[in-house]
Design a protein around this motif. Structure first.
Motif, short mmCIF file in Angstrom:
data_model
loop_
_atom_site.label_atom_id
_atom_site.label_comp_id
_atom_site.label_asym_id
_atom_site.label_seq_id
_atom_site.Cartn_x
_atom_site.Cartn_y
_atom_site.Cartn_z
N GLU A 6 -22.55 5.24 58.94
CA GLU A 6 -22.61 5.78 57.59
C GLU A 6 -24.04 5.77 57.06
O GLU A 6 -24.85 4.93 57.45
CB GLU A 6 -21.74 4.98 56.62
N GLY A 9 -25.66 5.80 50.97
CA GLY A 9 -25.35 4.93 49.84
C GLY A 9 -26.58 4.62 49.02
O GLY A 9 -27.71 4.96 49.41
N LEU A 20 -22.25 10.78 50.79
CA LEU A 20 -22.25 9.92 51.97
C LEU A 20 -22.06 10.77 53.22
O LEU A 20 -21.36 11.78 53.19
CB LEU A 20 -21.14 8.88 51.88
N TRP A 36 -12.28 7.96 54.79
CA TRP A 36 -13.18 7.06 54.06
C TRP A 36 -12.35 5.98 53.38
O TRP A 36 -11.29 6.26 52.82
CB TRP A 36 -13.96 7.82 52.99
N ARG A 38 -13.03 2.09 51.03
CA ARG A 38 -14.04 1.33 50.32
C ARG A 38 -13.53 -0.07 50.03
O ARG A 38 -12.32 -0.29 49.95
CB ARG A 38 -14.44 2.03 49.02
N ARG A 45 -10.11 -3.95 51.09
CA ARG A 45 -10.49 -2.58 51.43
C ARG A 45 -9.35 -1.64 51.05
O ARG A 45 -8.17 -1.96 51.26
CB ARG A 45 -10.82 -2.49 52.90
N VAL A 48 -9.63 5.85 50.53
CA VAL A 48 -10.26 6.78 49.59
C VAL A 48 -9.84 8.22 49.88
O VAL A 48 -9.36 8.93 48.99
CB VAL A 48 -11.80 6.66 49.64
N MET A 83 -19.48 12.59 46.16
CA MET A 83 -18.94 11.81 45.06
C MET A 83 -19.62 12.22 43.77
O MET A 83 -20.83 12.06 43.63
CB MET A 83 -19.16 10.31 45.32
N ASP A 90 -16.37 2.56 40.87
CA ASP A 90 -16.53 3.11 42.22
C ASP A 90 -17.47 2.24 43.07
O ASP A 90 -17.64 2.51 44.27
CB ASP A 90 -17.08 4.54 42.17
N TYR A 94 -18.66 1.40 51.26
CA TYR A 94 -17.87 2.53 51.74
C TYR A 94 -17.94 2.58 53.27
O TYR A 94 -19.03 2.53 53.85
CB TYR A 94 -18.38 3.83 51.14
N CYS A 96 -16.57 4.62 56.87
CA CYS A 96 -15.88 5.75 57.48
C CYS A 96 -15.04 5.23 58.64
O CYS A 96 -15.32 4.17 59.20
CB CYS A 96 -16.84 6.83 57.92
N GLY A 115 -20.41 0.43 57.33
CA GLY A 115 -20.36 0.46 55.88
C GLY A 115 -21.70 0.77 55.23
O GLY A 115 -22.75 0.48 55.80
#
Length: 122
Positions: A6, A9, A20, A36, A38, A45, A48, A83, A90, A94, A96, A115
């Motif tokens: 990822e 961020g 992202l 995704w 978060r 966790r 999303v 986003m 939020d 994050y 993937c 992350g």
């Protein structure tokens, strides 16, 4: 096997936007449904968004629906999360994720990235 990394961020003010990226290497990217997740500070966790192998089908958590957009470019082996209208809630790391199953990618995906931190200030 697939490796996921990822990026994108950072720190943004409430109401701002971030995009992202999740770069994949290894086996054929288009063989995997992608998602995704978060993890907010001190919390578990959470899911999303997810996208099908072709990109033709997407699904979002209610908390981000209308603000976040998931997409993928199979030619570039990359998935994105745009986003917008970010809120302090939020704030999270994050991740993937990838899985051959479009069902499992939203539950217990087989592959995870490391992350990237997103922080939204009020």
């Amino acid at each position: 096997q697939v490796q996921l990394v990822e990026s994108g961020g950072g720190l943004v003010q409430a109401g701002g936007s971030l995009r992202l990226s999740c770069a994949a290497s290894g086996r054929t990217f288009s063989s995997y449904a992608m998602g995704w997740f978060r993890q907010p500070p001190g919390e578990e966790r959470e899911f999303v968004a997810q996208i099908s192998r072709s990109g033709g089908s997407t699904y979002y958590a209610d908390s981000v629906k209308g603000r976040f957009t998931i997409s993928r470019d199979n030619a570039k082996n990359t998935m994105y999360l745009q986003m917008n209208s970010l809120k302090p809630e939020d704030t999270a790391v994050y991740f993937c994720a990838a899985d051959p199953s479009v069902v499992e990618v939203a539950r217990t995906p087989h592959y995870w990235g490391q992350g990237t931190q997103v922080t939204v200030s009020s």
